[in-house]
Structures are given as C-alpha cells and as structure tokens.
Design an enzyme around this catalytic site. Structure first.
Site, PDB file in Angstrom:
ATOM      1  N   HIS A   1       5.969  38.820  22.938  1.00  0.00           N
ATOM      2  CA  HIS A   1       4.747  38.165  22.746  1.00  0.00           C
ATOM      3  C   HIS A   1       3.553  38.859  23.889  1.00  0.00           C
ATOM      4  CE1 HIS A   1       5.093  35.339  19.104  1.00  0.00           C
ATOM      5  NE2 HIS A   1       6.083  36.363  19.204  1.00  0.00           N
TER       6      HIS A   1
ATOM      7  N   HIS B   1      15.970  39.368  16.049  1.00  0.00           N
ATOM      8  CA  HIS B   1      16.244  38.284  15.166  1.00  0.00           C
ATOM      9  C   HIS B   1      17.717  38.381  15.287  1.00  0.00           C
ATOM     10  CE1 HIS B   1      12.172  38.082  13.010  1.00  0.00           C
ATOM     11  NE2 HIS B   1      12.274  37.870  14.171  1.00  0.00           N
TER      12      HIS B   1
END
EC number: 1.11.1.21
Length: 755
Positions: free
Chosen positions: A92, A286
């Site tokens: 992020h 993920h």
C-alpha cells in the site's frame, strides 16, 4: 483551562478564514516550495545515501525476521506471524504510484502522513508502522522510513519461504505531506462519483487536478457504467477516494467478478502493470494472510488524523469485542484464502479453481464468496485459535482472475506451473516496490539484481574518456557555426531535459532518447525541426568521435551542450558574458532499451514553458504550468525566470509569438517582464485561452499572449517576482538566475553527479 473565557487569544496563528477559502480558484504556488530544508530535521549536510551505506544491512534483516513472529499483546499477529500485515503495508506504500504523472509510490515514506495514513484502505497499517518503531529507533538515520517500509515487506516474503528478486535502498524520507498529488475531488471517503463523471457539480473548481481532455486518448469524463464501461479520471489510479486500487467487493460494491476485472485492469495498468504482472501480484499477494471484518463498521472509531491526542497517532479504535486479534475490523471483509497463510504455496490458485463459488456476506455485511455445498469446510486455519478451522473464502476481485477470459488463461497457466507464478510474482513485486526509484544510479545496497530490466529505462555506462574543457569549447564553436539558430538549439535541449519528472525520477536528457521513438515523433518536440537539428548535431558528433583519439561525446551530451551554447550566445547578444555549467557523462540508450509504450506517459500534452497545449483542458493552463514546474522540482522564482527567458529566446512550439514580448528574439533580455508590466498596454481576451495586448493610446495590437503568459502579471505572487526581473537594475540578475535554473533542468536526471 480553568479560566478559558479570559484567555486573550481566541485563535492560534494560522487559523481563521484563509485566502483559499475566499478564492478557491487561486493558483496553488505552495507546491513549489514544499519539502524545504527548513522542514528537514536531518540538516543540510545529511547524506542519506552515505548513511545507508554504513548500515549493517544483514543485522537489520535479522531483526526484521525476528519481529515477524514476535507477537505483541497490544496487536497480536494473525497466525502468529506479522508477515502478511507487513506485505500489505509495503504494497500500500508502493501501490499509490500512477504512471500518468509519476506521483505516489513508496519513494519518500508518505504513508506516515495525511491523507494516506488515514485512508480507509490503510486501516491497521498504523499498527504495522508502530510495530516497526523499535527497529527504526535502533537504526536511526541509517534507514529511512521509506526504505524500511519496503524492506520489511521483502523480508516478510522471505520469512514465509518466498524467494524475492532483490531490494534496493535509497528512498530518502520527507517530513511533511506531499501537497502536489491530486487524489480526486470527492469530499467523502470511498466516494467515486466525481472520478467517473457522475457528479460533475460537486467537483472541485478548475485548477484542482488534471481532468481528461481528449476522449480518443484518455476516455470520456462521463461514466458509461450502464453500458459496461467505466472511464476513470486522469491521473487517478484508484476507483474510489481512499482506496489503493479497486473495491474488493466489486465496482461500487456490486459483486460482479467480470466487472471487477475491468476495474482491476484499468487501475493496475495505470500503475504500469500488464495483465500477467497483475495476476501474479494478486495471486502471489493473496497466498498470505487474511482480511478483517469481524463486526460492523460502526464499531470503528476515527482515523489517525481525526483521533484524539491520547491515541498518539493511532486510529480506528475498535470497540468490537477485544478490538484486536479475532475481533479486528479493517476492510469489513473476512476472508482467508489458503491453507498455508504464512507459507508460500500455490494454494490460492488451487482453491480459486478447485471450488465453485457462491455469494455470501462477512460478519460486517460485506459481499464475499464461499465454496458451494460446503466444499472445503474446515480446511483453513483460524488466525487466533489453533483449535478452530474455518472455510475457504474469496473476494469478488479474486474471482475476477477466474472469470475474466484473459486473466483466467494466465491464472490457469500459473496453476499448472507454480514456478512460473513464483518468478512472475518476484519480478512484479520488485517492480511494484521500485517503480518510482528512477535510474539505477540511485539504487543502493547488497541485493541489487544483475539483470537489466526494461521498465528501469536503462542507460549504458560511459566506457570512454569524457570531453574536457578544451573539447567543450571547440564543440560549442562548431555548434554555433553550424547555422542552427539560438531558438533551435535551446528548444531541442529543453525538449530533451524537460521530460524529467521529480515524482518517479524518469525522463531527462541522459540516454539521448530524444532521437528515438516515441520522443522524436511527439508533437511538442516539433519533429521536422528536431530532425534537422539532430542531423546537424550527429554530424558534429561523428566528426569529433572519429578524430578524438579515444574520447567520445554522446549525442545526449551534445544536445545539452548545444542548448548551453545557445544560451551563452543569447546572453552575449544582450551584452553579458556567461558560461553555462556543463557536466559531461551522459550516454546514449538504444531503441531496444526503450519501452515505447512506457515512455508515452512522459509525452507533454501541455508545456507552459513552450506555450504549448495539444488541446483545450478543463484545468486552466496556468495551473498545468505549476504542475509541470513542480515535476521539474522548480521553485516559483526558477519557474518565473525560465518562462521569461524561454519566451525571448523564441522557443514556443510552432513558432507562435504568444508571449514573445520583445523586438529582439534570440537575445537573453528581461523584455518579457518589462513589456508584460507595461501599463501602456491593455489586455483583452480573444478566446478563453488567448489575449491581445493593445496600445492604450493607438489601439494597435502590440502583443499576443496565453493564460500562461498573463498569469505572471495577474497572480499577486508571480507579479511580485516578475517585478524583480522587470526592474532596471535586474538585467544581470535575470541572466544569472536564468542560467542557474537552465543548468538545473539540464542536470535533473544526473543522479550520478550527486553521489
């Protein structure tokens, strides 16, 4: 205060109604003075690159590895391992980067500051950085927050069994928020109407951001969601205010995997990722960890910037249960993808294709997916209770990798070939966290990959003796005797150097890519004139290199030297003898080392310094000039003096005479400022973007101008600067300041000179 009503100060300095409140369309010049030395506690002599080189890098990595499994009671680690949290933190930080203007990214540690530290997509990353504080405290100035955030993500991957592609340090911290980045005009978190053109009335006034101008190139501003198309405002690369990329529930919360794929392709593409890199990043990222949505969002308190002093920079205090661990609320989604959330595996894709999925909701009420008919029940570990097992779950954005035909093909190949996924993820992750680092000369540390990567805009190293002062004088003499005009010499050098972006450190004159596709075809670079100039300079280069006994001059160097010669000649024409600083050492890249599509993002569709605009933009030309100046790392005085000089040197694209307020073009005088501020001239618009200056007595047209020209007489701050250069005693100062600003632009990409 016990006697508050008697306090003589009702408001602190800096409060009250601001100029921006009164005049919201006011030009924002503050972005040209942000990150000044006065805001930097490290001092003007601090050299971060030198400090980083003294770092015990391996000891730092050992400390980070130990932290991964050192779960703290105040913020327990999911599955006993902080790795997934730190991967998200690094992702992020880097993932705010966008190709359109090069802004965002991990390069200066902006995740510490507003607005990023309080974005809804960054919930709980305040805890991640706080977990890192003891290590940052230990190593101090030898590791910046910007580098530490990214390195921690890399170490997290390695600690969970993944082999990374490499790591480079060199990201120096800044000490205040970036004010130049346009994150969108919505005034509520997770709003997205404005960026898709569905609520134009609520958009910020012109001057805020860069809205789409040419539908053929960038798409229309209007949303066409009903027709299955969404057209995202430039330069944004996220679908909603406060998100990094996409809404994981689907577009606007609609759980449609195919529609989600379109948003993913658009946003990841604007971060310079192709389809394979996108699939690799999602499938690789993920493979680890989980999302958090243990309860309703109304249990979550204010973000860090709105939280009370007692929270000490933390935010999102959670009143649900214990407020942490199994009761954590972050995105509102409660998804764990794999059976091995703290170990690298291919189980993400195995589960994605191994089950059929049906829609369900998280405990917080968010759309997510579970296997049909209870398949896979009890195969997933619980994050905080080793005695519990849970069911597999997926996000709408995960299912996009299965139901979008292109993504599905790539995903199935990775499913069948885990080694290909590992390699693709390692490379895409490396690209993600280094995309805004600029040239390899800025890369530091012991873990640099040896492979040359096209997205890094590689430039060959100089392997030959460089030209000396005698050679430079001789070359300038040949250039000035070549028949090329001052305007042609200066225009060409500016075209090469002004592609530089201080945001992602791309562009600039080094590499000599002005002679290559796509730059040689850009309208702003006047291809016919450019071809003429380059042929002359190549002739001079070939002649010198053939007889220089080993010495060589690159065309990249010669282009800059020619511009310098033009400036020196123009100054001499005005009666000033100057020598423009010149640092040889640039080299020429090849076409094979140049990613044409990627360099396309550097094309100037407007350049106020050359009075150029490819089309009419919603944002005023003067605001786009400030945007360009900020990318060139210019101060307001530097921008001002460059405009004044470039105008009298007759460098406008297409030889337009707007702003050429002189009767002696090619002479480096302060005529632009003197004539702009002449009260004997009255200005009137001939269109929204162009003006005529008429003699007040005779009514005859003396000059024509654009908004960029007239703002230096209209804006009070810029007029104050223009008055300095228009003064009778400023002729020499004007030349001196122009030469300094010019030389700065020519060397913006010469990071090798600052090591």
């Amino acid at each position: 205060m016990a006697n508050e009503s008697k306090c003589p100060f009702n408001h602190a300095a800096g409060g009250g109604t601001t100029n921006r409140d009164w005049w919201p369309n006011q030009l924002n010049l503050k972005i040209l003075s942000q990150h000044s030395p006065a805001s930097d506690p490290m001092g003007k002599d601090f050299d971060y690159a030198k400090a980083f080189k003294s770092l015990d890098f391996q000891a730092l990595k050992r400390d980070l590895t130990a932290l991964m499994t050192d779960s703290q009671e105040w913020w327990p680690a999911d599955f006993g391992h902080y790795g997934p949290l730190f991967i998200r933190m690094a992702w992020h930080s880097a993932g705010t980067y966008r190709t359109a203007d090069g802004r965002g990214g991990a390069g200066s540690g902006q995740q510490r500051f507003a607005p990023l530290n309080s974005w809804p997509d960054n919930v709980s990353l305040d805890k991640a950085r706080r977990l890192l504080w003891p290590i940052k405290q230990k190593y101090g100035r030898n590791i910046s927050w910007a580098d530490l955030i990214v390195l921690t993500g890399n170490v997290a991957l390695e600690s969970m069994g993944f082999k990374t592609f490499g790591f480079s340090g060199g990201r120096a911290d800044v000490w205040e928020p970036d004010e130049d980045v346009y994150w969108g005009s919505e005034n509520k978190w997770l709003g997205g109407d404005n960026r898709y053109g569905k609520d134009p009335e609520s958009m910020q006034p012109p001057g805020e951001g860069t809205l789409v101008a040419e539908p053929a190139e960038h798409g229309n501003e209007e949303s066409r969601t009903n027709q299955g198309e969404r057209n995202l405002e430039n330069p944004l690369a996220a679908v909603q205010m406060g998100l990094i990329y996409v809404n994981p529930e689907g577009p606007e919360g609609n759980p449609d995997p195919v529609a989600s794929a379109k948003d993913i392709r658009e946003t990841f593409g604007r971060m310079a990722m192709n389809d394979e890199e996108t699939v690799a990043l999602i499938a690789g990222g993920h493979a680890f960890g989980k999302t958090h949505g243990a309860g309703p969002a109304d249990n979550v308190g204010p973000e860090p910037e709105a939280a009370g002093l007692e929270e000490q920079g933390l935010g999102w205090k959670n009143s649900f249960g214990t407020g942490k661990g199994a009761d954590t609320i972050t995105s509102g989604l409660e998804v764990t993808w794999t059976t091995t959330p703290t170990k690298w595996s291919n189980n993400y894709l195995e589960n994605l294709f191994g089950f059929e999925w049906e829609l369900t909701k998280s405990p917080a009420g968010a759309h997510q997916w579970k296997p049909k008919n209870g398949a896979g029940a009890g195969t997933i570990p619980h994050a905080h209770d080793p005695n519990k097992r849970i069911d597999p779950t997926m996000l709408t954005s995960d299912l996009a990798l299965r139901f979008d035909p292109t993504y599905e093909k790539i995903s199935r190949r990775f499913l069948a070939n885990p080694d290909q996924l590992a390699d693709a993820f390692a490379r895409a992750w490396y690209k993600l966290i280094h995309r805004d680092m600029g040239p390899l000369s800025r890369y530091l540390g012991p873990e640099l990959p040896q492979e040359e990567l096209l997205w890094q805009d590689p430039i060959p190293e100089a392997t030959h003796p460089l030209v000396d002062d005698s050679d430079i004088r001789a070359l300038k003499g040949k250039i000035l005797a070549s028949g090329l005009s001052v305007s042609e010499l200066v225009s060409t050098a500016w075209a090469a150097a002004s592609t530089f972006r201080g945001s992602d450190k791309r562009g600039g004159a080094n590499g000599g890519r002005l002679r290559l596709a796509p730059q040689k075809f850009w309208q702003a670079n006047q291809p016919e004139q450019l071809d003429k100039v380059l042929k002359v300079l190549e002739g001079i280069q070939n002649e010198f290199n053939a007889g220089a006994a080993g010495k060589q001059v690159s065309l990249a160097d010669l282009i800059v030297l020619a511009g310098n010669a033009g400036v020196e000649q123009a100054a001499q024409n005005a009666g000033h003898t100057v020598t423009v600083p010149f640092n040889p050492g640039r080299t020429d890249a090849t076409q094979e080392q140049t990613d044409v599509e990627s360099f396309g993002f550097l094309e100037p569709h407007t350049d106020g310094f050359r009075n150029y605009a490819a089309s009419t933009y919603r944002v005023p030309a003067e605001a786009l000039l400030i945007d360009k100046a900020q990318l060139l790392t210019l101060s307001a005085p530097e921008m001002t003096v460059l405009i004044g000089g470039l105008r009298v040197l007759d460098t406008n694209v297409g030889k337009t005479q707007h702003g050429v307020f002189t009767d002696r073009p090619g002479t480096l005088t302060n005529d632009f400022f003197r004539n702009l501020l002449d009260m004997g001239v009255e200005w009137k618009p001939t269109s929204k973007t162009e003006f005529e200056g008429r003699d007040r007595k005779t009514g005859s047209v003396k000059w024509t101008a654009t908004r960029v020209d007239l703002v230096f007489g209209s804006n009070s701050v810029l007029r104050a600067l223009a008055e300095v250069y228009a003064s009778s005693d400023a002729k020499e100062q004007f030349v001196t300041d122009f030469v300094a600003a010019w030389a700065k632009v020519m060397d913006l990409d010469r990071f090798d000179l600052r090591q």
